[in-house]
Design a protein around this motif. Structure first.
Motif, PDB file in Angstrom:
ATOM      1  N   THR A 175       0.793  -1.214   0.000  1.00  0.00           N
ATOM      2  CA  THR A 175       0.000   0.000   0.000  1.00  0.00           C
ATOM      3  C   THR A 175       0.833   1.275   0.000  1.00  0.00           C
ATOM      4  N   GLU A 176       2.080   1.184   0.409  1.00  0.00           N
ATOM      5  CA  GLU A 176       2.920   2.368   0.353  1.00  0.00           C
ATOM      6  C   GLU A 176       3.989   2.151  -0.709  1.00  0.00           C
ATOM      7  N   ASP A 177       5.027   3.004  -0.728  1.00  0.00           N
ATOM      8  CA  ASP A 177       6.072   2.834  -1.728  1.00  0.00           C
ATOM      9  C   ASP A 177       6.641   1.433  -1.595  1.00  0.00           C
ATOM     10  N   GLN A 208      -6.841  -2.375 -20.530  1.00  0.00           N
ATOM     11  CA  GLN A 208      -8.031  -1.891 -19.848  1.00  0.00           C
ATOM     12  C   GLN A 208      -7.791  -1.567 -18.371  1.00  0.00           C
ATOM     13  N   THR A 209      -6.522  -1.433 -18.030  1.00  0.00           N
ATOM     14  CA  THR A 209      -6.193  -1.035 -16.657  1.00  0.00           C
ATOM     15  C   THR A 209      -5.894   0.460 -16.644  1.00  0.00           C
ATOM     16  N   LEU A 210      -5.798   0.992 -15.465  1.00  0.00           N
ATOM     17  CA  LEU A 210      -5.430   2.399 -15.324  1.00  0.00           C
ATOM     18  C   LEU A 210      -4.101   2.659 -16.026  1.00  0.00           C
ATOM     19  N   ARG A 253      -2.679   8.939  -4.108  1.00  0.00           N
ATOM     20  CA  ARG A 253      -2.153   7.609  -3.768  1.00  0.00           C
ATOM     21  C   ARG A 253      -3.206   6.530  -3.929  1.00  0.00           C
ATOM     22  N   HIS A 254      -4.464   6.916  -3.837  1.00  0.00           N
ATOM     23  CA  HIS A 254      -5.545   5.944  -4.040  1.00  0.00           C
ATOM     24  C   HIS A 254      -5.480   5.329  -5.436  1.00  0.00           C
ATOM     25  N   LEU A 255      -4.903   6.090  -6.352  1.00  0.00           N
ATOM     26  CA  LEU A 255      -4.831   5.593  -7.726  1.00  0.00           C
ATOM     27  C   LEU A 255      -4.055   4.284  -7.812  1.00  0.00           C
ATOM     28  N   TYR A 256      -2.992   4.188  -7.010  1.00  0.00           N
ATOM     29  CA  TYR A 256      -2.180   2.976  -7.073  1.00  0.00           C
ATOM     30  C   TYR A 256      -2.981   1.743  -6.646  1.00  0.00           C
ATOM     31  N   LEU A 294       3.933   6.813 -13.940  1.00  0.00           N
ATOM     32  CA  LEU A 294       3.612   5.686 -14.828  1.00  0.00           C
ATOM     33  C   LEU A 294       4.514   4.491 -14.522  1.00  0.00           C
ATOM     34  N   TRP A 295       5.746   4.780 -14.202  1.00  0.00           N
ATOM     35  CA  TRP A 295       6.708   3.714 -13.847  1.00  0.00           C
ATOM     36  C   TRP A 295       6.160   2.892 -12.673  1.00  0.00           C
ATOM     37  N   LYS A 296       5.741   3.606 -11.637  1.00  0.00           N
ATOM     38  CA  LYS A 296       5.253   2.930 -10.435  1.00  0.00           C
ATOM     39  C   LYS A 296       3.931   2.208 -10.709  1.00  0.00           C
ATOM     40  N   LEU A 297       3.098   2.861 -11.493  1.00  0.00           N
ATOM     41  CA  LEU A 297       1.803   2.264 -11.818  1.00  0.00           C
ATOM     42  C   LEU A 297       1.996   0.950 -12.583  1.00  0.00           C
ATOM     43  N   ALA A 298       2.923   0.963 -13.531  1.00  0.00           N
ATOM     44  CA  ALA A 298       3.184  -0.252 -14.315  1.00  0.00           C
ATOM     45  C   ALA A 298       3.729  -1.358 -13.421  1.00  0.00           C
TER      46      ALA A 298
END
Lengths: 410, 181
Positions: A175-177, A208-210, A253-256, A294-298
């Motif tokens: 949930t965090e970094d 179809q993901t964020l 942060r909710h986005l992650y 985007l790096w973290k999201l991927a």
């Protein structure tokens, strides 16, 4: 059991803190507290996420200790190997309500009594995917009520056992970094790129993901040299092409947490904005650099997998180094980047040459390819695996190794 | 005991002295003098010979960190400095009028040394001036067919400087093992 006098006690096993809290809120708001989350040893029913790395072991343990406790198993797969109520991910509210009712019915059936052991067992928490075809349906449950500080909540809880500590640690990492090194790298130890079943297991569809939608919006902005508005995956996100930033609500942060969700494309829109439109952040908004986002999201979305149609045997070349001082460094990322900059190498050969877990290679590749930092070198020859000429060992390797150790200690 | 050295170079004010200070064992020996020419507009002192710091390693070995003088007129020192060096760290100041020109200048000056070893580039002062961004540097380099590690760096932060050196080391030998992985 008398439903009118006390709520049904539920143990949520193998779940990260955010999911746990979401369930808590669901029981409170949607079920009017007719269910309550408790520790495993005092529960009437258990809900177990079966997609965790040790989920099956955890379930076996649980069944051994609490054989009469009805279980609700949630999973991405169709596999129904256990006598339990199943919910297939994505979890819809109706399906969860229905499963709870079924489990309650089982609870009311007479069973043979078996004494429960004193020490309960809780396994490692995997990331729960709550997926909705229409994001609006999950908004009240997932977005408005998520935990703002999982660390804080975790500290407030009393650990029931050493396993619970392990669970809390796992919750924090998800949930965090994230220290994504804790992805179970053993899963890919015997990975065979010629086996379609294994390939399917280690691939995912980002479209179809964020991640997929954000990627599309980001590159549209760069290509058109105009700002772009992405709507339908959460609150509106504006991509600012000139500064390569995104404007988003402060609680971004909710986005992650949405990284595992699938969004129906009919609900998502990407709009190219006129450059005269005011894109100054509002009072409740903030501006973030787009590349690390985007790096973290991927990384979060892939969880050690690679995008579908990835060629496992084509050499990968590094097009540009990630800005490692300002992005999360995935395990072995510097080594992999250096190798690919010097000598294009396939995913499989990279793991073998550097003697690193394949999933760490996958993780770096997925994050890097989402930003076009890497690309496969496709030639007719490399459709099959070719022998890799080894990179020459530097004559000063020993001293470099010493220096690395010194830098680490610093 | 064997001695090895890494060279820090870049234009005046890019943070070479600071970067060396952030990772060496003791405050580096600096040959900074009060600037008396155009350099004074950038900072009060400037390095006229070189900065020098050391990092002691296990087994008695020693890594020497040399910073070149930032002013071009002292470029006669560079060949001497790079002799026997294992790699180059180039620091660029993003607030300068044309940082790409700076980058090209130093890449050209150290071309032979870079060909024999490796290079890592740190761009400083990006908090004061965000353009050009790191991507722009990469685009500029890619036109020359170069793929070089370039990071946004705060020379005061040991972690940032340390990462630059790590990138340099892995570029020299990707087969190195990172024990904290």
């Amino acid at each position: 059991m008398d439903n009118h006098t006390r709520p049904v006690k539920i143990a949520a096993l193998g779940m990260e803190q955010r999911t746990y809290s979401t369930l808590q809120l669901f029981f409170h708001e949607h079920c009017k507290d007719s269910y309550v989350l408790v520790e495993e040893n005092s529960a009437d029913i258990s809900i177990i996420d079966m997609d965790g790395f040790q989920a099956h072991r955890m379930l076996e343990e649980h069944k051994k200790h609490y054989p009469n406790q009805p279980s609700i198993l949630i999973s991405l797969s169709h596999d129904k190997a256990y006598d339990a109520v199943y919910i297939r991910k994505p979890i819809m509210l109706e399906a969860l309500s229905s499963a709870l009712l079924k489990a309650k019915e089982r609870l009311q059936q007479p069973v043979a009594k078996v004494p429960a052991p004193e020490v309960p067992t809780v396994g490692i928490a995997p990331q729960l995917q709550i997926v909705a075809s229409n994001p609006e349906t999950v908004t009240p449950l997932l977005l408005n009520n998520v935990v703002h500080n999982p660390h804080k909540i975790a500290r407030q809880e009393k650990p029931a056992s050493k396993h619970f500590n392990q669970y809390r640690y796992s919750a924090n990492f998800l949930t965090e970094d994230a220290d994504l090194e804790h992805i179970n790298t053993k899963l890919a130890e015997n990975f065979n790129p010629d086996n379609p079943i294994q390939i399917a297991k280690f691939q995912y569809q980002p479209e179809q993901t964020l991640q997929g939608y954000f990627q599309q919006a980001y590159f549209t902005a760069l290509q058109k040299q105009q700002n772009v508005l992405l709507k339908g995956v959460w609150r509106p996100i504006t991509i600012l092409h000139e500064s390569k930033q995104l404007r988003v609500e402060k609680n971004f942060r909710h986005l992650y947490a949405l990284s595992g969700m699938l969004f129906d494309k009919s609900n998502v829109s990407i709009t190219v904005l006129d450059n005269n439109v005011d894109c100054e952040p509002g009072l409740h908004e903030t501006v973030l650099p787009a590349e690390p986002f985007l790096w973290k999201l991927a990384m979060r979305t892939s969880r050690g997998r690679v995008p579908a149609n990835t060629n496992f045997t084509a050499p990968i070349k590094l097009i540009r180094w990630p800005n490692f001082t300002r992005t999360i460094i995935t395990p072995h990322a510097l080594r992999i980047a250096a190798l690919w900059a010097r000598q294009p190498t396939s995913l499989m050969d990279t793991a073998s040459y550097l003697a690193v877990p394949l999933q760490h290679v996958f993780m770096f590749y997925t994050a890097a390819v989402s930003l076009n930092f890497v690309a496969p070198v496709i030639t007719e020859e490399n459709h099959s695996t070719t022998a890799l000429p080894p990179v020459k060992r530097h004559r000063y390797r020993k001293i470099f190794q010493n220096l690395l150790e010194r830098l680490r200690n610093n | 005991m064997t001695n090895y050295k890494i060279i820090f170079t870049g234009p005046v004010g890019a943070g070479k002295t600071t970067a060396i200070s952030s990772i060496c064992d003791r405050p580096p020996v600096s040959t900074d003098k009060i600037a008396s020419d155009m350099t004074r507009a950038v900072k009060k002192t400037t390095t006229v010979a070189c900065d020098y710091g050391t990092v002691r390693l296990n087994g008695g070995d020693c890594l020497h960190l040399y910073g070149t003088p930032g002013q071009e007129r002292f470029d006669f020192m560079w060949d001497i400095l790079v002799s026997g060096g294992i790699g180059l760290v180039l620091l660029l100041d993003n607030t300068r009028p044309n940082p790409f020109q700076d980058m090209d200048f130093f890449l050209d000056q150290f071309q032979d040394f870079i060909n024999q070893t490796q290079i890592a580039i740190g761009v400083t002062q990006m908090d004061r001036k965000s353009a050009p961004c790191i991507d722009d540097y990469h685009n500029h380099l890619s036109k020359q067919g170069l793929t070089i590690p370039i990071f946004d760096v705060d020379a005061r932060k040991r972690q940032d400087v340390s990462l630059l050196i790590k990138a340099l080391l892995f570029s020299l030998d990707p087969g190195l093992i990172e024990n904290n992985d």
